[in-house]
Design an enzyme around this catalytic site. Structure first.
Site, PDB file in Angstrom:
ATOM      1  N   THR A 139      -1.501 -13.118   7.686  1.00  0.00           N
ATOM      2  CA  THR A 139      -0.094 -13.392   7.346  1.00  0.00           C
ATOM      3  C   THR A 139       0.771 -13.272   8.594  1.00  0.00           C
ATOM      4  OG1 THR A 139      -0.562 -12.285   5.257  1.00  0.00           O
ATOM      5  CG2 THR A 139       1.722 -12.860   5.669  1.00  0.00           C
ATOM      6  N   GLU A 187       3.361  -5.468  12.304  1.00  0.00           N
ATOM      7  CA  GLU A 187       2.444  -4.330  12.098  1.00  0.00           C
ATOM      8  C   GLU A 187       1.345  -4.828  11.184  1.00  0.00           C
ATOM      9  OE1 GLU A 187       2.834  -1.597  13.739  1.00  0.00           O
ATOM     10  OE2 GLU A 187       4.800  -2.134  14.522  1.00  0.00           O
ATOM     11  N   GLU A 232       7.077   0.328  15.970  1.00  0.00           N
ATOM     12  CA  GLU A 232       8.149   0.868  15.149  1.00  0.00           C
ATOM     13  C   GLU A 232       8.345   2.337  15.522  1.00  0.00           C
ATOM     14  OE1 GLU A 232       6.462  -0.264  11.223  1.00  0.00           O
ATOM     15  OE2 GLU A 232       8.183  -1.625  11.136  1.00  0.00           O
ATOM     16  N   GLY A 264       1.908  -6.101   7.222  1.00  0.00           N
ATOM     17  CA  GLY A 264       0.985  -6.718   6.274  1.00  0.00           C
ATOM     18  C   GLY A 264      -0.285  -7.130   6.982  1.00  0.00           C
ATOM     19  N   ASN A 287       0.803  -1.230   0.000  1.00  0.00           N
ATOM     20  CA  ASN A 287       0.000   0.000   0.000  1.00  0.00           C
ATOM     21  C   ASN A 287       0.834   1.278   0.000  1.00  0.00           C
ATOM     22  OD1 ASN A 287       0.678  -0.649   2.698  1.00  0.00           O
ATOM     23  ND2 ASN A 287      -0.941   0.699   3.429  1.00  0.00           N
ATOM     24  N   CYS A 320      -3.220   1.638   6.207  1.00  0.00           N
ATOM     25  CA  CYS A 320      -3.618   0.911   7.421  1.00  0.00           C
ATOM     26  C   CYS A 320      -4.228   1.832   8.458  1.00  0.00           C
ATOM     27  CB  CYS A 320      -2.413   0.187   7.988  1.00  0.00           C
ATOM     28  SG  CYS A 320      -1.036   1.307   8.291  1.00  0.00           S
TER      29      CYS A 320
HETATM   30  P1  NAD Z   1       0.082  -9.378   3.035  1.00  0.00           P
HETATM   31  O1  NAD Z   1       0.079  -9.864   4.425  1.00  0.00           O
HETATM   32  O2  NAD Z   1      -0.647 -10.147   2.004  1.00  0.00           O
HETATM   33  O3  NAD Z   1       1.562  -9.241   2.484  1.00  0.00           O
HETATM   34  C1  NAD Z   1       2.533  -8.435   3.114  1.00  0.00           C
HETATM   35  C2  NAD Z   1       3.903  -8.949   2.749  1.00  0.00           C
HETATM   36  O4  NAD Z   1       4.069 -10.242   3.315  1.00  0.00           O
HETATM   37  C3  NAD Z   1       4.146  -9.105   1.258  1.00  0.00           C
HETATM   38  O5  NAD Z   1       5.479  -8.778   0.966  1.00  0.00           O
HETATM   39  C4  NAD Z   1       3.911 -10.589   1.052  1.00  0.00           C
HETATM   40  O6  NAD Z   1       4.584 -11.115  -0.062  1.00  0.00           O
HETATM   41  C5  NAD Z   1       4.472 -11.164   2.329  1.00  0.00           C
HETATM   42  N1  NAD Z   1       3.957 -12.477   2.701  1.00  0.00           N
HETATM   43  C6  NAD Z   1       2.760 -13.031   2.416  1.00  0.00           C
HETATM   44  N2  NAD Z   1       2.678 -14.271   2.941  1.00  0.00           N
HETATM   45  C7  NAD Z   1       3.837 -14.513   3.573  1.00  0.00           C
HETATM   46  C8  NAD Z   1       4.350 -15.612   4.318  1.00  0.00           C
HETATM   47  N3  NAD Z   1       3.647 -16.717   4.516  1.00  0.00           N
HETATM   48  N4  NAD Z   1       5.578 -15.506   4.841  1.00  0.00           N
HETATM   49  C9  NAD Z   1       6.302 -14.392   4.690  1.00  0.00           C
HETATM   50  N5  NAD Z   1       5.882 -13.313   3.979  1.00  0.00           N
HETATM   51  C10 NAD Z   1       4.661 -13.372   3.438  1.00  0.00           C
HETATM   52  O7  NAD Z   1      -0.448  -7.895   3.116  1.00  0.00           O
HETATM   53  P2  NAD Z   1      -0.738  -6.894   1.911  1.00  0.00           P
HETATM   54  O8  NAD Z   1      -2.010  -7.328   1.263  1.00  0.00           O
HETATM   55  O9  NAD Z   1       0.492  -6.707   1.099  1.00  0.00           O
HETATM   56  O10 NAD Z   1      -0.970  -5.527   2.698  1.00  0.00           O
HETATM   57  C11 NAD Z   1      -2.194  -5.126   3.198  1.00  0.00           C
HETATM   58  C12 NAD Z   1      -2.271  -5.374   4.678  1.00  0.00           C
HETATM   59  O11 NAD Z   1      -1.191  -4.726   5.334  1.00  0.00           O
HETATM   60  C13 NAD Z   1      -3.515  -4.817   5.323  1.00  0.00           C
HETATM   61  O12 NAD Z   1      -4.019  -5.750   6.239  1.00  0.00           O
HETATM   62  C14 NAD Z   1      -3.020  -3.581   6.060  1.00  0.00           C
HETATM   63  O13 NAD Z   1      -3.777  -3.190   7.169  1.00  0.00           O
HETATM   64  C15 NAD Z   1      -1.669  -4.022   6.475  1.00  0.00           C
HETATM   65  N6  NAD Z   1      -0.822  -2.879   6.769  1.00  0.00           N
HETATM   66  C16 NAD Z   1      -0.501  -2.626   8.080  1.00  0.00           C
HETATM   67  C17 NAD Z   1       0.281  -1.518   8.391  1.00  0.00           C
HETATM   68  C18 NAD Z   1       0.657  -1.217   9.815  1.00  0.00           C
HETATM   69  O14 NAD Z   1       1.543  -0.403  10.024  1.00  0.00           O
HETATM   70  N7  NAD Z   1       0.047  -1.835  10.803  1.00  0.00           N
HETATM   71  C19 NAD Z   1       0.749  -0.691   7.366  1.00  0.00           C
HETATM   72  C20 NAD Z   1       0.396  -0.986   6.052  1.00  0.00           C
HETATM   73  C21 NAD Z   1      -0.379  -2.098   5.755  1.00  0.00           C
END
Ligand code: NAD
Length: 480
Positions: free
Chosen positions: A230, A248, A461, A226, A150, A282
């Site tokens: 995950t 996060e 963080e 993420g 994002n 997020c």
């Molecule tokens: P995601 O969890 O699908 O992926 C995030 C990252 O993790 C990607 O690089 C992905 O390739 C990797 N990943 C996926 N499965 C994995 C595994 N089994 N092992 C290791 N790595 C793996 O998330 P997304 O769809 O890319 O992002 C959206 C999400 O992120 C939303 O839920 C959002 O709220 C969250 N987010 C949180 C924050 C925060 O600071 N809390 C900030 C931004 C986004």
């Protein structure tokens, strides 16, 4: 189509598998480059490169490490325009947003932690008998940083910068959905004189490269941003290996509007808090609770403003809403509108895919959507949608607003809008949320702890929190 590469040991390398998958331009709905489908072999090479770089990098005086990081920040600023264009193309976000927020912040992250490390100190605990304890804070070694799509370069650098500043070497993986700016970042590191192997960027899927990073026994810590599901999976793998974890995760952030708020400012800022970056931040507020006395007026003005947020070509100056990041994500967000209807919600505006003309006719755009008539406990108000969809609900008392706001498994960010200073602090104190904004939204000071409680994550963080996370404290006790 351009084939992106991994950055390992200072070199740009093809993945060992020799296989790639498509990287799409969301605004046109078509692939435009190829992402390396890296696996455990590439991660292994990256770990070895990081291990050989570690002794020199960790022993380098903080001033020198900081100077390299500041050069990286300077080159990111010099390359603002190509990086912003790449980010907007890769993610679908408006170019003006990438130019004014994402890329400047990536430079600031490096500048901030490159200077912060000069001021980082550890504690001493003198004892009554004259003995003294002092705490050493040593880098962990090789650490893994995994970031989402994002805010691609913004969040990638938010993790990598404190890891490097504290003397660690890094194996990092950007999201496979937005790999481009991390790819371009490799060249910036080389130009700035970052020694080979200090930062390694492995591109690929979560199940492939991501899982290989988490599973690698010689990666000491995982900093992950993420989705919550995950995060759970990563914790299941990493916890038995006793890796340090910073998670996060997702959110379902409440926006609480009291009748005594500064009305015009509240309307303007809560529209922004709902739909900035197509709601794909997020921190975006997705559940708006409004005190009943103000509810009708707020709803009508809010909807009027939202109708003006026309989706448009991200490259166009006047586009207020870009494309959603992928077709799958667009379909997921649209499915929540169907769910909201089934749950008895009324769609006040939006609710559909937006069809543009010309270059973007097949792009993944969505009309910004406002829904009312739902209870706080329904699925639409409980699950993270992460798109341009918000719900409105009236409340009668502070107690009720807090019950709604705290009534989800998430606890990332909240905003409260009121001119009653006592109430503002009282509500902030009782919100189950890692971050609370009073009469503002996304006003960021990088020294503050950043992160969520409950299912929104573990750890924080930012500032000292990040520097502490990426170091191992060791107490030395001296009997004098
Ligand atoms: P995601 O969890 O699908 O992926 C995030 C990252 O993790 C990607 O690089 C992905 O390739 C990797 N990943 C996926 N499965 C994995 C595994 N089994 N092992 C290791 N790595 C793996 O998330 P997304 O769809 O890319 O992002 C959206 C999400 O992120 C939303 O839920 C959002 O709220 C969250 N987010 C949180 C924050 C925060 O600071 N809390 C900030 C931004 C986004």
């Amino acid at each position: 189509m351009e084939k992106l590469k991994n950055y390992i040991g200072g070199k740009m390398l093809a993945p060992r598998s020799r296989s790639y998958f498509n990287n799409y331009e969301p605004a046109i709905g078509r692939p435009y480059s190829l992402v390396p489908d890296s696996d455990a072999r590439d991660v292994q090479a990256a770990v070895e490169a990081a291990q050989s770089a570690f002794p020199a990098w960790s022993a380098m005086p903080a001033e020198e490490r900081g100077a390299i990081m500041m050069r990286i920040a300077a080159i990111v600023r010099e390359r603002l325009e190509p990086l912003a264009r790449a980010e907007s193309r890769d993610n679908g976000k408006p170019l003006w947003l990438a130019r004014s927020v994402d890329i400047p912040r990536a430079a600031t992250n490096f500048h901030f932690f490159g200077t912060a490390i000069q001021h980082f100190a550890s504690e001493a605990h003198p004892m009554a008998d004259g003995s003294v304890n002092y705490t050493l804070r040593k880098p962990l070694g090789v650490v893994g940083c995994i970031s989402p799509w994002n805010l691609p370069l913004y969040l990638f650098t938010w993790k990598v910068a404190p890891a490097l500043a504290t003397g660690n070497c890094v194996v990092a993986k950007p999201s496979e959905i937005t790999p481009k700016t991390a790819y371009l970042f490799a060249d910036i590191c080389r130009k700035a004189g970052l020694p080979p192997g200090v930062l390694n960027i492995v591109q690929g899927s979560g199940a492939g490269a991501g899982a290989a990073i988490v599973e690698h026994p010689e990666i000491e810590a995982i900093s992950f941003t993420g989705g919550t599901a995950t995060g759970q999976q990563i914790a299941r793998t990493a916890a038995p290996m006793f890796k340090k974890l910073s998670l996060e995760l997702g959110g379902k952030n409440p926006t609480i509007v009291f009748a005594d708020c500064d009305y015009e400012k509240t309307i303007e800022e809560t529209v922004r808090a709902s739909f900035a970056n197509q709601g794909e931040i997020c921190l975006c507020g997705s559940r708006i609770y409004v005190e009943r006395a103000l509810y009708d007026r707020y709803r009508d003005d809010f909807v009027r403003r939202v109708k003006k947020l026309k989706p448009g070509d991200p490259a166009a100056k006047n586009s207020r809403q870009g494309a959603l990041v992928s077709e799958a994500h667009l379909n997921k967000v649209l499915s929540y509108v169907d769910l909201a209807r089934d749950e008895g919600g009324r769609i006040l505006t939006g609710g559909k895919r937006a069809r543009l003309r010309g270059r973007c006719k097949d792009g993944w755009f969505m009309q910004p959507t406002v829904i009312e008539g739902l209870d706080y406990s329904c699925r639409t108000n409980q699950e993270e949608i992460f798109g341009p969809v918000v719900t409105l609900q009236p409340f009668d008392s502070e107690e009720e607003a807090l019950r709604y706001a705290n009534g989800t498994v998430y606890g990332l960010a909240a905003s409260v809008w009121t001119n009653d200073i006592k109430r503002a602090h009282r509500v902030a104190d009782r919100l189950q949320s890692g971050i609370v904004w009073l009469n503002c939204w996304m006003l960021r000071d990088l020294r503050t702890p950043f992160g969520g409680m409950k299912d929104s994550g573990v750890g924080r963080e930012g500032g000292l929190e990040a520097l502490r996370f990426f170091t191992e404290p060791k107490n030395v006790c001296v009997k004098l």
